[in-house]
Design a protein around this motif. Sequence first.
Motif, PDB file in Angstrom:
ATOM      1  N   ASN A   7     -11.191   5.435  -9.484  1.00 11.09           N
ATOM      2  CA  ASN A   7      -9.782   5.119  -9.732  1.00 11.09           C
ATOM      3  C   ASN A   7      -8.979   6.365 -10.073  1.00 11.09           C
ATOM      4  O   ASN A   7      -7.784   6.441  -9.768  1.00 11.09           O
ATOM      5  N   ILE A   8      -9.617   7.351 -10.704  1.00 11.94           N
ATOM      6  CA  ILE A   8      -8.971   8.659 -10.870  1.00 11.94           C
ATOM      7  C   ILE A   8      -8.671   9.236  -9.484  1.00 11.94           C
ATOM      8  O   ILE A   8      -7.568   9.706  -9.206  1.00 11.94           O
ATOM      9  N   ALA A   9      -9.676   9.181  -8.619  1.00 14.99           N
ATOM     10  CA  ALA A   9      -9.511   9.697  -7.260  1.00 14.99           C
ATOM     11  C   ALA A   9      -8.392   8.984  -6.515  1.00 14.99           C
ATOM     12  O   ALA A   9      -7.641   9.605  -5.746  1.00 14.99           O
ATOM     13  N   GLN A  10      -8.268   7.697  -6.747  1.00 16.49           N
ATOM     14  CA  GLN A  10      -7.300   6.883  -6.025  1.00 16.49           C
ATOM     15  C   GLN A  10      -5.880   6.993  -6.602  1.00 16.49           C
ATOM     16  O   GLN A  10      -4.902   6.922  -5.847  1.00 16.49           O
ATOM     17  N   ASN A  11      -5.762   7.201  -7.903  1.00 20.62           N
ATOM     18  CA  ASN A  11      -4.461   7.051  -8.565  1.00 20.62           C
ATOM     19  C   ASN A  11      -3.796   8.338  -9.047  1.00 20.62           C
ATOM     20  O   ASN A  11      -2.598   8.320  -9.343  1.00 20.62           O
ATOM     21  N   GLU A  12      -4.532   9.432  -9.177  1.00 16.69           N
ATOM     22  CA  GLU A  12      -3.940  10.658  -9.706  1.00 16.69           C
ATOM     23  C   GLU A  12      -3.319  11.489  -8.576  1.00 16.69           C
ATOM     24  O   GLU A  12      -4.029  11.927  -7.672  1.00 16.69           O
ATOM     25  N   PRO A  13      -2.009  11.728  -8.613  1.00 11.95           N
ATOM     26  CA  PRO A  13      -1.367  12.513  -7.544  1.00 11.95           C
ATOM     27  C   PRO A  13      -1.975  13.894  -7.339  1.00 11.95           C
ATOM     28  O   PRO A  13      -2.006  14.395  -6.210  1.00 11.95           O
ATOM     29  N   ALA A  14      -2.478  14.513  -8.429  1.00 15.83           N
ATOM     30  CA  ALA A  14      -3.090  15.832  -8.276  1.00 15.83           C
ATOM     31  C   ALA A  14      -4.350  15.767  -7.426  1.00 15.83           C
ATOM     32  O   ALA A  14      -4.748  16.758  -6.808  1.00 15.83           O
ATOM     33  N   ALA A  49     -16.826  24.152 -11.351  1.00 17.51           N
ATOM     34  CA  ALA A  49     -15.498  23.924 -11.915  1.00 17.51           C
ATOM     35  C   ALA A  49     -14.411  24.218 -10.890  1.00 17.51           C
ATOM     36  O   ALA A  49     -14.530  25.164 -10.095  1.00 17.51           O
ATOM     37  N   PHE A  50     -13.359  23.409 -10.936  1.00 20.70           N
ATOM     38  CA  PHE A  50     -12.209  23.640 -10.063  1.00 20.70           C
ATOM     39  C   PHE A  50     -10.962  23.010 -10.670  1.00 20.70           C
ATOM     40  O   PHE A  50     -11.047  22.183 -11.599  1.00 20.70           O
ATOM     41  N   LEU A  51      -9.803  23.415 -10.149  1.00 21.04           N
ATOM     42  CA  LEU A  51      -8.513  22.877 -10.567  1.00 21.04           C
ATOM     43  C   LEU A  51      -7.880  22.111  -9.421  1.00 21.04           C
ATOM     44  O   LEU A  51      -8.046  22.473  -8.245  1.00 21.04           O
ATOM     45  N   ARG A  52      -7.148  21.065  -9.752  1.00 15.93           N
ATOM     46  CA  ARG A  52      -6.259  20.382  -8.814  1.00 15.93           C
ATOM     47  C   ARG A  52      -4.871  20.379  -9.448  1.00 15.93           C
ATOM     48  O   ARG A  52      -4.740  20.193 -10.663  1.00 15.93           O
ATOM     49  N   LYS A  53      -3.814  20.545  -8.662  1.00 12.64           N
ATOM     50  CA  LYS A  53      -2.472  20.661  -9.230  1.00 12.64           C
ATOM     51  C   LYS A  53      -1.439  19.989  -8.344  1.00 12.64           C
ATOM     52  O   LYS A  53      -1.440  20.154  -7.116  1.00 12.64           O
ATOM     53  N   TYR A  54      -0.550  19.211  -8.969  1.00 12.06           N
ATOM     54  CA  TYR A  54       0.570  18.599  -8.255  1.00 12.06           C
ATOM     55  C   TYR A  54       1.749  18.493  -9.217  1.00 12.06           C
ATOM     56  O   TYR A  54       1.639  17.916 -10.305  1.00 12.06           O
TER      57      TYR A  54
END
Length: 565
Positions: free
Chosen positions: A452-459, A485-490
């Motif tokens: 659900n994190i994968a589905q709902n987080e815009p980042a 480790a990695f970052l995602r950003k939106y």
Amino acid sequence: MESRKTEKMIIYQVFPRWFGNTKTKLIRNGSLAENGVGKFSDFTPLALSKIKELGTTHIWYTGVIEHATKTDYTAYHIQKDHTAVVKGKAGSPYAIKDYYDIDPDLADHVENRMEEFEALVARTHEAGMKVIIDFVPNHVARQYHSDAQYNFIEELGQNDNTSKAFDPNNNFYYIPGQPLTLPFTDDDDGLQYSEFPAKATGNDRFDAFPTCNDWYETVKLNYGVDYLNGRSKHFNPIPNTWYKMLDILRFWAGKKIDGFRCDMAEMVPVEFWEWAIPLVKKDYPVIFIAEVYNPALYRSYIFTGHFDYLYDKVGLYDTLRAVICGQAPASNIPACWQSLEGIQSHMLNFLENHDEQRLASDFFAKDPAAGISGLLVSALMNTNPFMIYAGQELGERGMDEEGFSGLDGRTTIFDYWSVSTLRNWKNGGKFDGGKLTDQQKQLRQQYITILNIAQNEPAITQGDFFDLMYTNEKNRFFNNRNQYAFLRKYKNEVILVVANFTHSEQNVWVNIPEDAFRTLGIKDNEAAIQKDLMTGKETISTLTTAWPFKVKLPACSGKVLKFTY
């Protein structure tokens, strides 16, 4: 440049034949009468709502189209199969017997099987999910015969010139003058299977002597490639097989399905897909997923063949499997996305499917919890789709010896069987998990949370990606063999994902380089609301180049931390 996606696809692959089967007393090599079989009707609105809880956007119903079987359906005007050319009692769903019909096993009323499938499609849509089915374009069952196609449609092979090994307008390849010699010759009544002249076998075997290790129950379809003469291509005029397969695709797209998973798509010339997929998409809004294992073909099947998504098996899946099993360092993961520059969003990630061994099996990780770290990476590192296999979220081990499918760490696709973890989750149709262990319940909740994190987080669904491994290569407080480790950003949100592949809790320090702040447009050392997306806990924190970010990682799991500025 890759296009942005606003939805991340989460695919739930499920085999209806065993999903709904509640039989507990199972016999090795048992018949349908002995071992039972699941039905389309087992996917009730309640069952579908529970599947959707996982963040599921698409259900891939595997084994829908009629295939060869040892079960006798002649009472319903379905031709009987010779048992020498059927694998297992139930048969392989990839040995298609009639491209225009439904597997009769899956219907409550066999005579209404197509209507029952159409009702399943409608129920799935009403539950807020889309439907994917298999399209098997490379091969068919030895005794292919369509009882259901319209009379004006020419049968596959009907007008083939069987005196020729190859002809552009033949639907099959032949071995003229030679009978087929099978590794298994007699059926249950002692009758020998006869095929003359022999047809080429589905796994590109162009002689009359397939072995038990070949796809001996199938025959290869001819798309105009002469394999015995330098793979020369004969595509002008368009081969007869192309038109027939296009009609089959249109037939199923007309059933309001939403996509095709195309079996062994790389064994079919890309020129066919280049021609067929746009013609289908012109009339039907369907997606195409290709089972392709050769990375050298990836860009061709995406940009020339028009596929939406391809399996990321030999890259990310194989790498994560090795890391989870302690056979390779997590520092190998960056090479996976680097090799996919420009096509990453077209790759389908997974940790299980029907071809691979179950994550919890003795042949893989043994412990289902060991896969959570891999799940964090595979599901969250890009915008591309992610797929799970029914039972994976419950820790299904696949360690049954069902029959034709032996003790191999996979859940059988050849035998009549049921799956204990699914039975215990369904708990007599209540779907309350009442018979699951506490560990299984916890595992399923972790899958729900992460997907659900994968589905709902815009980042995650739309955001940029920044790999942090290179900047932590010499960090003595970060083990790049066991952590990733990695970052995602939106927009104003940044998500830090740190996965821990060890079986013990770890305290790590993660360096965030200046390149990350500059590339992602993040202000250094600016206060932000930090939310642990796995627990919901919030605090005030910051990311900076001045000092590493300290984080405590659970065993075989990790942290997903969102910073909102």
